[in-house]
Design a protein around this motif. Sequence first.
Motif, PDB file in Angstrom:
ATOM      1  N   GLY A  43      -5.577  -6.977   5.956  1.00  0.00           N
ATOM      2  CA  GLY A  43      -6.933  -6.695   4.963  1.00  0.00           C
ATOM      3  C   GLY A  43      -7.525  -7.823   5.071  1.00  0.00           C
ATOM      4  O   GLY A  43      -7.768  -8.527   6.155  1.00  0.00           O
ATOM      5  N   PHE A  93     -12.603   1.305   1.636  1.00  0.00           N
ATOM      6  CA  PHE A  93     -11.512   0.724   2.104  1.00  0.00           C
ATOM      7  C   PHE A  93     -11.864  -0.506   3.150  1.00  0.00           C
ATOM      8  O   PHE A  93     -12.900  -0.295   3.915  1.00  0.00           O
ATOM      9  N   VAL A 140      -0.418  -4.318   7.871  1.00  0.00           N
ATOM     10  CA  VAL A 140      -1.909  -4.140   7.687  1.00  0.00           C
ATOM     11  C   VAL A 140      -2.738  -5.249   7.529  1.00  0.00           C
ATOM     12  O   VAL A 140      -2.494  -5.989   6.529  1.00  0.00           O
ATOM     13  N   VAL A 147       0.146  -5.079   3.126  1.00  0.00           N
ATOM     14  CA  VAL A 147      -1.169  -5.654   3.289  1.00  0.00           C
ATOM     15  C   VAL A 147      -1.384  -6.808   3.340  1.00  0.00           C
ATOM     16  O   VAL A 147      -0.893  -7.459   2.355  1.00  0.00           O
ATOM     17  N   GLN A 196      -5.576   2.047   5.897  1.00  0.00           N
ATOM     18  CA  GLN A 196      -5.608   2.449   4.533  1.00  0.00           C
ATOM     19  C   GLN A 196      -6.457   3.810   4.228  1.00  0.00           C
ATOM     20  O   GLN A 196      -5.904   4.286   3.179  1.00  0.00           O
ATOM     21  N   ALA A 201       0.179   3.878   2.453  1.00  0.00           N
ATOM     22  CA  ALA A 201       0.570   3.794   3.854  1.00  0.00           C
ATOM     23  C   ALA A 201       1.980   3.419   4.252  1.00  0.00           C
ATOM     24  O   ALA A 201       2.523   3.243   5.407  1.00  0.00           O
ATOM     25  N   ASP A 242       1.074  -1.275   0.072  1.00  0.00           N
ATOM     26  CA  ASP A 242       0.175   0.049   0.050  1.00  0.00           C
ATOM     27  C   ASP A 242       0.894   1.234  -0.056  1.00  0.00           C
ATOM     28  O   ASP A 242       1.516   1.515   1.084  1.00  0.00           O
ATOM     29  N   ASN A 302      -6.446  -6.738  -2.839  1.00  0.00           N
ATOM     30  CA  ASN A 302      -5.384  -5.722  -3.479  1.00  0.00           C
ATOM     31  C   ASN A 302      -6.306  -5.261  -4.708  1.00  0.00           C
ATOM     32  O   ASN A 302      -7.185  -5.864  -5.236  1.00  0.00           O
TER      33      ASN A 302
END
Length: 268
Positions: A194, A255, A192, A147, A260, A143, A140, A152
């Motif tokens: 996800g 998001f 992160v 992730v 994010q 960020a 990302d 994605n």
Amino acid sequence: MSEDGFRQEYLSGTFEDCCEKWFPQLGTDCPADTPAANPEAEDEPWMASPYSAQNYYFPDFGVDSCGFGRDYPAWMGINGYEKSYLFTVGSECCDRYFPDEGNCPFENTVQLDYFWTTYEDNNDNLVDMPIRYNHTFYPDLNANNCVNGTDNPKWMEQDDEFKRLYLFKNHAGCCRQWFSDFDLDGCMNNVVQGIYNVEPCPLNRPECNNVATITDIEAHRWGMWYPDIDGYRCKNDRQIPDWMFQEGYVDLYLFNTRAQCCAAFGYC
């Protein structure tokens, strides 16, 4: 390289033409006299019957050095990853992944037994092998982090070249590829979380039942994070403006994680 538009640029009739065009500074050291890690077919390293037949150098991110043997992670030998992660020469692996590491490679002994023995020697035969999770990571860029998930952007997987650049099976590999010049430590120390569109099977549990985590995309989108433009913050209160659901806006404004959303709009 053999696809339309690439053939004339990258494929040469003789090695002299190739060397002169791409590596004139190497002189007589071009072409390289070492064989390719996978000279005949993709997936050869892992699909060799009855198990991985060759020894390769490979990056071991757990010890920040290159290992050697048949015990490389399975994903490094399939789906084209062998081109980036398996080497026949130790220095090539070290130069690519651990150029500042003095003790690299950390092993050179040829492994003649089964590929799993170097990390499963201490397990009782009646005990299930440890689960080796089949994770996916992508960068990302807002960020400055990677992730863990398969949520994605779709363009990251539009062809094999994009997949090699943007999708990783290892968090450290993603961080090193994309954030070495920015905040590598920050990326390595954080991830992160996800969402997986389909819960992946572990690498050593290929017969698991894949479960779709998102069965109603519209309902899922109502629960996503979005920027409150007037309030200068990110929210997931299911009060998303209708215009954010329009085509072309979903990927920009909705998001799966607060991190994010905050990174994309500078809030939080």
